[in-house]
Design a protein around this motif. Sequence first.
Motif, PDB file in Angstrom:
ATOM      1  N   ARG A  99       0.999  29.761  14.777  1.00  0.00           N
ATOM      2  CA  ARG A  99       0.645  29.492  16.177  1.00  0.00           C
ATOM      3  C   ARG A  99      -0.716  30.083  16.536  1.00  0.00           C
ATOM      4  O   ARG A  99      -1.425  29.573  17.392  1.00  0.00           O
ATOM      5  N   GLU A 178       7.264  36.208  40.080  1.00  0.00           N
ATOM      6  CA  GLU A 178       5.803  36.027  40.184  1.00  0.00           C
ATOM      7  C   GLU A 178       5.123  35.867  38.824  1.00  0.00           C
ATOM      8  O   GLU A 178       4.480  34.872  38.554  1.00  0.00           O
ATOM      9  N   ASP A 179       5.263  36.891  38.010  1.00  0.00           N
ATOM     10  CA  ASP A 179       4.542  36.889  36.739  1.00  0.00           C
ATOM     11  C   ASP A 179       5.235  36.003  35.713  1.00  0.00           C
ATOM     12  O   ASP A 179       6.410  35.654  35.859  1.00  0.00           O
ATOM     13  N   ALA A 180       4.483  35.637  34.685  1.00  0.00           N
ATOM     14  CA  ALA A 180       5.034  34.911  33.547  1.00  0.00           C
ATOM     15  C   ALA A 180       4.604  35.619  32.275  1.00  0.00           C
ATOM     16  O   ALA A 180       3.506  36.169  32.215  1.00  0.00           O
ATOM     17  N   ALA A 182       4.565  34.023  29.303  1.00  0.00           N
ATOM     18  CA  ALA A 182       3.944  33.015  28.443  1.00  0.00           C
ATOM     19  C   ALA A 182       3.974  31.689  29.187  1.00  0.00           C
ATOM     20  O   ALA A 182       4.706  31.537  30.164  1.00  0.00           O
ATOM     21  N   ALA A 183       3.176  30.738  28.731  1.00  0.00           N
ATOM     22  CA  ALA A 183       3.061  29.445  29.404  1.00  0.00           C
ATOM     23  C   ALA A 183       3.852  28.379  28.666  1.00  0.00           C
ATOM     24  O   ALA A 183       4.162  28.531  27.486  1.00  0.00           O
ATOM     25  N   VAL A 184       4.149  27.283  29.351  1.00  0.00           N
ATOM     26  CA  VAL A 184       4.558  26.064  28.664  1.00  0.00           C
ATOM     27  C   VAL A 184       3.344  25.622  27.836  1.00  0.00           C
ATOM     28  O   VAL A 184       2.236  25.553  28.359  1.00  0.00           O
ATOM     29  N   GLY A 185       3.534  25.377  26.565  1.00  0.00           N
ATOM     30  CA  GLY A 185       2.383  25.098  25.696  1.00  0.00           C
ATOM     31  C   GLY A 185       1.671  26.367  25.266  1.00  0.00           C
ATOM     32  O   GLY A 185       0.601  26.320  24.671  1.00  0.00           O
ATOM     33  N   GLY A 186       2.262  27.492  25.581  1.00  0.00           N
ATOM     34  CA  GLY A 186       1.665  28.775  25.211  1.00  0.00           C
ATOM     35  C   GLY A 186       2.342  29.369  23.991  1.00  0.00           C
ATOM     36  O   GLY A 186       2.778  28.630  23.097  1.00  0.00           O
ATOM     37  N   THR A 187       2.491  30.687  23.982  1.00  0.00           N
ATOM     38  CA  THR A 187       2.941  31.363  22.773  1.00  0.00           C
ATOM     39  C   THR A 187       4.321  32.009  22.933  1.00  0.00           C
ATOM     40  O   THR A 187       4.677  32.913  22.192  1.00  0.00           O
ATOM     41  N   GLY A 194       0.100  38.991  22.812  1.00  0.00           N
ATOM     42  CA  GLY A 194      -0.250  38.573  24.163  1.00  0.00           C
ATOM     43  C   GLY A 194       0.947  38.427  25.092  1.00  0.00           C
ATOM     44  O   GLY A 194       0.841  38.709  26.286  1.00  0.00           O
ATOM     45  N   TYR A 196       3.543  40.234  25.164  1.00  0.00           N
ATOM     46  CA  TYR A 196       3.991  41.563  25.565  1.00  0.00           C
ATOM     47  C   TYR A 196       2.984  42.188  26.529  1.00  0.00           C
ATOM     48  O   TYR A 196       3.376  42.835  27.512  1.00  0.00           O
ATOM     49  N   ALA A 198       1.160  40.605  28.634  1.00  0.00           N
ATOM     50  CA  ALA A 198       1.339  39.939  29.928  1.00  0.00           C
ATOM     51  C   ALA A 198       2.546  40.467  30.678  1.00  0.00           C
ATOM     52  O   ALA A 198       2.635  40.341  31.901  1.00  0.00           O
ATOM     53  N   PRO A 219       8.252  29.325  32.647  1.00  0.00           N
ATOM     54  CA  PRO A 219       6.968  29.169  33.334  1.00  0.00           C
ATOM     55  C   PRO A 219       6.712  27.747  33.812  1.00  0.00           C
ATOM     56  O   PRO A 219       5.844  27.526  34.662  1.00  0.00           O
ATOM     57  N   ARG A 222      10.011  27.506  36.720  1.00  0.00           N
ATOM     58  CA  ARG A 222      10.172  28.736  37.504  1.00  0.00           C
ATOM     59  C   ARG A 222      11.579  28.873  38.082  1.00  0.00           C
ATOM     60  O   ARG A 222      11.773  29.529  39.093  1.00  0.00           O
TER      61      ARG A 222
ATOM     62  N   ALA B  65      -1.141  43.757  22.115  1.00  0.00           N
ATOM     63  CA  ALA B  65      -2.380  43.165  22.647  1.00  0.00           C
ATOM     64  C   ALA B  65      -2.832  43.827  23.948  1.00  0.00           C
ATOM     65  O   ALA B  65      -3.341  43.145  24.835  1.00  0.00           O
ATOM     66  N   GLU B 178      -1.528  19.503  25.556  1.00  0.00           N
ATOM     67  CA  GLU B 178      -0.304  20.145  25.048  1.00  0.00           C
ATOM     68  C   GLU B 178      -0.297  21.654  25.256  1.00  0.00           C
ATOM     69  O   GLU B 178       0.583  22.200  25.902  1.00  0.00           O
ATOM     70  N   ALA B 180      -1.485  25.554  26.286  1.00  0.00           N
ATOM     71  CA  ALA B 180      -2.019  26.249  27.460  1.00  0.00           C
ATOM     72  C   ALA B 180      -2.598  27.574  27.005  1.00  0.00           C
ATOM     73  O   ALA B 180      -2.076  28.199  26.075  1.00  0.00           O
ATOM     74  N   ALA B 183      -0.590  31.268  31.565  1.00  0.00           N
ATOM     75  CA  ALA B 183       0.440  30.728  32.445  1.00  0.00           C
ATOM     76  C   ALA B 183       0.079  30.956  33.907  1.00  0.00           C
ATOM     77  O   ALA B 183      -0.743  31.804  34.222  1.00  0.00           O
ATOM     78  N   GLY B 185       0.918  32.870  36.922  1.00  0.00           N
ATOM     79  CA  GLY B 185       1.558  34.188  36.907  1.00  0.00           C
ATOM     80  C   GLY B 185       1.274  34.945  35.617  1.00  0.00           C
ATOM     81  O   GLY B 185       1.845  35.998  35.367  1.00  0.00           O
ATOM     82  N   THR B 187      -2.081  35.706  32.582  1.00  0.00           N
ATOM     83  CA  THR B 187      -3.290  36.531  32.513  1.00  0.00           C
ATOM     84  C   THR B 187      -4.578  35.699  32.503  1.00  0.00           C
ATOM     85  O   THR B 187      -5.631  36.184  32.082  1.00  0.00           O
ATOM     86  N   GLN B 201      -5.263  27.673  18.320  1.00  0.00           N
ATOM     87  CA  GLN B 201      -4.625  26.501  17.715  1.00  0.00           C
ATOM     88  C   GLN B 201      -5.253  25.205  18.220  1.00  0.00           C
ATOM     89  O   GLN B 201      -5.493  24.270  17.456  1.00  0.00           O
TER      90      GLN B 201
END
Lengths: 355, 355
Positions: A99, A178-180, A182-187, A194, A196, A198, A219, A222, B65, B178, B180, B183, B185, B187, B201
């Motif tokens: 990834r 509020e916070d996330a 990781a993102a959809v399409g993220g890690t 990253g 952790y 976040a 994310p 929500r 990180a 695809e 991101a 996210a 919320g 960083t 990626q």
Amino acid sequence: MTVSIDPAVAASLRGFEVPEKLGFGSVMAPAMFRARCQDGVWSGGELVPYAPLTLDPAAKVLHYAQSCFEGMKAYRTADGIALFRPDRNARRMAYSAERLCMPAVPESLFMEGVTTVTAYCANLVPANSGESLYLRPFLIGTQPDLSVSASTSYEFYVIASPSEAYHAGNMRVWVEREDARAAVGGTGDAKVGGNYAASLQSIARLKKRGFDQSLWLNPGNRHTVDELSGMNFFAVMDGELHTPALNGAILEGVTRDSLLTLARQLGYTVHERPIDIDDLLQLVSSGTCSEAFACGTAAIVSPISVMGDGDAVYELSAAPGPVAERLRAALLDIQEGRAEDPFGWMVPVEITDLD
Amino acid sequence: MTVSIDPAVAASLRGFEVPEKLGFGSVMAPAMFRARCQDGVWSGGELVPYAPLTLDPAAKVLHYAQSCFEGMKAYRTADGIALFRPDRNARRMAYSAERLCMPAVPESLFMEGVTTVTAYCANLVPANSGESLYLRPFLIGTQPDLSVSASTSYEFYVIASPSEAYHAGNMRVWVEREDARAAVGGTGDAKVGGNYAASLQSIARLKKRGFDQSLWLNPGNRHTVDELSGMNFFAVMDGELHTPALNGAILEGVTRDSLLTLARQLGYTVHERPIDIDDLLQLVSSGTCSEAFACGTAAIVSPISVMGDGDAVYELSAAPGPVAERLRAALLDIQEGRAEDPFGWMVPVEITDLD
């Protein structure tokens, strides 16, 4: 095995005394495994004394967080020492590496690393139930170069820490709106630094309010529960087990998978499905959801006693709860060799005699 | 100033020859600034020879990180050497640090760091237009502890690299549908490693297709443009400038802010607004959007010639484009001292005589 053993390792190990108070991940074993990868070619592994790494100040890992890791454990059993499902960690680490455009650590090298560290540190595996030698394989990008691109050089380490379980149980978790992490399409489904980083702000915030862990929502919507930081989530409703279905933002926990298997074997009905947070809180309120727990390699099974959401607090009526307790016991019985291992999860490690 | 200067620094600098081919961020200046923070208390800063860091293998930065950074430049002007808007970088780094529960580097220490490195490395500031001494302040969590929590110890560094601009222009950007980089919320508006790791990626994928950079969409709506990796996005439509409004997922670029100011001064109408990607591509198709460019400290102003989306390719009719060229020239004229500095952006650095 062709691991090169630094002659200084034996002395480091002989001179090491395990302190009485272990905590989690703070007492480090005096030996570590190391291998390097340059332009896709892996070196042989070495076991060396635990010592500071030297990293160029421009190393990619320090700037662009090109790092991934695993968490796994070596247990003391009646027959000796064994690792729990190390093949799953090897494969997940390969996935995480991919990834972030890092070369996968070959499964044979990964196994060599965790096995060698365990074999030499066998005396450091604690004997109390729930304690273990926590192993932390990790991979970092080391090329000194400030352009945003994948490193050409990597270092793979396995370090180890005799540890208690990460959480004792009766956790107070906080619904993070509020916070996330990781993102959809993220890690989110990779075990990378990253995610952790976040999560730290949320943890700091909730600790001030008297909570222990964030309950992360998806994310994308929500509204459905993803996981806790480094742990998966389970709820018990009318005696049946519910856990969020994997969705690309959830880390696929080895303990999660093992509990699903064990629970089915024990006769529980198990649901992997999206769990809406508002539905869940209502079911906790009404008592239909009587138990919830987190699980993970470090945490094993940690019951949740309270879920906080804004100013509202929801108490789990059966906390710490018989289902969590039964599953925790069933898992630990296999891991610590008190029960049959019908799934072939335990991989014995031949102890290296230092003398 | 109370910076301690390692006596070995002068010899390192005298013995250093700047290679003819610079590239970006690969030639490192032989001196660096360092300060440490333990339990919230900062040490004094030191200028030391550039050398590998020693980090405990369990240091938080390597696993979770916990790191943030800045990118800024020292320019050679007619009068000497000057930094461009360093106060903005100091403040943004404080913001990034806070997002990851790290102690902010005090603005005075940050300024001491970038000023001292620049003062001693003045001979390394290239003379060609568009080249500069790229400065990379960064902050890392160093506590050796595997629990997921903020580090108790930190190290702050400023390293430097005589560099060309990061991108020469005529970039081919790829609409990333695809992945991101951060996210809602998350960083995205902080300059932290995880955002860059998540982007690798996409970059690897698009390079195989003959593109240079990802155009990131908002992770919440997946439909409006956020930014490129490490660069902000501008489009020119009917002679007016459009850039995505800040939304919490976009890094607030110092160059972005400077271009908005300069553009208004030059008489352009400027819009900060959500930019829908499908609308944008249609406007490129029809020729209404004739130019687009990326901007950033490293990239300055880099025209975009092509936008790829799936199998479709959209060419910017006026690429590289007069507006990008005019803004780039106006900015560089201030940065390199050929034009007045009506906004007080340039901060001169008194050069340290090594003899």
